[in-house]
Scaffold this motif. Structure first.
Motif, mmCIF file in Angstrom:
data_model
loop_
_atom_site.group_PDB
_atom_site.id
_atom_site.type_symbol
_atom_site.label_atom_id
_atom_site.label_comp_id
_atom_site.label_asym_id
_atom_site.label_seq_id
_atom_site.Cartn_x
_atom_site.Cartn_y
_atom_site.Cartn_z
ATOM 1 N N TRP A 36 -2.708 2.553 -4.856
ATOM 2 C CA TRP A 36 -4.082 2.492 -5.392
ATOM 3 C C TRP A 36 -4.152 2.447 -6.920
ATOM 4 O O TRP A 36 -4.982 1.709 -7.461
ATOM 5 C CB TRP A 36 -4.940 3.648 -4.873
ATOM 6 C CG TRP A 36 -4.904 3.872 -3.390
ATOM 7 C CD1 TRP A 36 -4.847 5.089 -2.758
ATOM 8 C CD2 TRP A 36 -4.933 2.905 -2.325
ATOM 9 N NE1 TRP A 36 -4.817 4.903 -1.393
ATOM 10 C CE2 TRP A 36 -4.871 3.593 -1.091
ATOM 11 C CE3 TRP A 36 -4.979 1.505 -2.299
ATOM 12 C CZ2 TRP A 36 -4.876 2.935 0.143
ATOM 13 C CZ3 TRP A 36 -4.973 0.856 -1.067
ATOM 14 C CH2 TRP A 36 -4.927 1.571 0.131
ATOM 15 N N GLU A 84 4.038 7.563 -2.288
ATOM 16 C CA GLU A 84 2.774 7.295 -2.973
ATOM 17 C C GLU A 84 2.085 6.057 -2.406
ATOM 18 O O GLU A 84 2.694 5.270 -1.695
ATOM 19 C CB GLU A 84 2.984 7.160 -4.491
ATOM 20 C CG GLU A 84 4.069 6.189 -4.898
ATOM 21 C CD GLU A 84 4.364 6.200 -6.411
ATOM 22 O OE1 GLU A 84 3.983 7.162 -7.112
ATOM 23 O OE2 GLU A 84 4.980 5.243 -6.874
ATOM 24 N N LYS A 85 0.819 5.924 -2.740
ATOM 25 C CA LYS A 85 0.036 4.750 -2.356
ATOM 26 C C LYS A 85 -0.123 3.862 -3.586
ATOM 27 O O LYS A 85 -0.084 4.338 -4.722
ATOM 28 C CB LYS A 85 -1.354 5.168 -1.849
ATOM 29 C CG LYS A 85 -1.324 6.051 -0.609
ATOM 30 C CD LYS A 85 -1.061 5.231 0.631
ATOM 31 C CE LYS A 85 -1.253 6.079 1.883
ATOM 32 N NZ LYS A 85 -0.908 5.357 3.094
ATOM 33 N N SER A 88 1.039 -4.581 3.827
ATOM 34 C CA SER A 88 1.183 -3.341 4.590
ATOM 35 C C SER A 88 1.838 -3.609 5.929
ATOM 36 O O SER A 88 1.716 -4.698 6.487
ATOM 37 C CB SER A 88 -0.207 -2.726 4.823
ATOM 38 O OG SER A 88 -0.116 -1.612 5.696
ATOM 39 N N ASP A 144 -3.298 1.108 7.603
ATOM 40 C CA ASP A 144 -3.819 1.669 6.371
ATOM 41 C C ASP A 144 -5.310 1.398 6.218
ATOM 42 O O ASP A 144 -5.798 0.351 6.621
ATOM 43 C CB ASP A 144 -3.095 1.072 5.158
ATOM 44 C CG ASP A 144 -1.642 1.490 5.115
ATOM 45 O OD1 ASP A 144 -1.395 2.702 4.982
ATOM 46 O OD2 ASP A 144 -0.776 0.622 5.229
ATOM 47 N N ILE A 162 0.831 -1.208 0.000
ATOM 48 C CA ILE A 162 0.000 0.000 0.000
ATOM 49 C C ILE A 162 0.863 1.254 0.000
ATOM 50 O O ILE A 162 0.584 2.211 -0.709
ATOM 51 C CB ILE A 162 -0.971 -0.010 1.201
ATOM 52 C CG1 ILE A 162 -2.023 -1.102 1.003
ATOM 53 C CG2 ILE A 162 -1.628 1.363 1.374
ATOM 54 C CD1 ILE A 162 -2.954 -1.302 2.186
ATOM 55 N N ASN A 163 1.925 1.241 0.798
ATOM 56 C CA ASN A 163 2.785 2.419 0.922
ATOM 57 C C ASN A 163 4.057 2.245 0.113
ATOM 58 O O ASN A 163 4.915 1.429 0.443
ATOM 59 C CB ASN A 163 3.135 2.661 2.390
ATOM 60 C CG ASN A 163 1.911 3.035 3.185
ATOM 61 O OD1 ASN A 163 1.306 4.070 2.943
ATOM 62 N ND2 ASN A 163 1.511 2.187 4.114
#
Length: 116
Positions: free
Chosen positions: A65, A62-63, A82, A86, A57-58
């Motif tokens: 997504w 940035e993420k 993760s 989150d 996720i991290n």
């Protein structure tokens, strides 16, 4: 011949990425495609067949997504990884989350679920 179980690993921490590659090797998966940023991962998706993915996720600042959206749009199964804390957006709330530190049994169960 391409292995139909080739995975995409999206992980910005080099040591964690190496550990995941070792786990996949121990689980008899082929060498995964690896990316450390959204841009790298999206480029891989545009040029290679991928059976599934593990998406951190991290990714630095940035993420992950955009990668999740691209995988979902292509119908490629994936799970998030993760360190914790989150909130997964509603569009991906049904996705599996594997938390760090990883255990090979968790990775194995996640991939069995994804690729079944």
């Amino acid at each position: 011949m391409a292995d139909d179980r080739r995975l995409l690993l999206v992980e910005d921490d080099v040591l964690i990425g190496m550990m995941l590659v070792d786990m996949l090797d121990a689980l008899d998966f082929p060498e995964p495609a690896q990316a450390t940023t959204n841009e790298e991962a999206l480029a891989i998706l545009d040029r290679e067949p991928i059976a599934g993915a593990l998406v951190d996720i991290n990714l630095g600042e940035e993420k992950g997504w955009p990668i999740a959206d691209a995988l979902a749009a292509r119908g490629i199964p994936f799970a998030f990884t993760s360190g914790g804390g989150d909130v997964i957006p509603p569009a991906h709330a049904d996705r599996r989350l594997v938390t760090k530190p990883f255990r090979i049994s968790d990775i194995e169960a996640t991939l069995a679920d994804l690729l079944s």
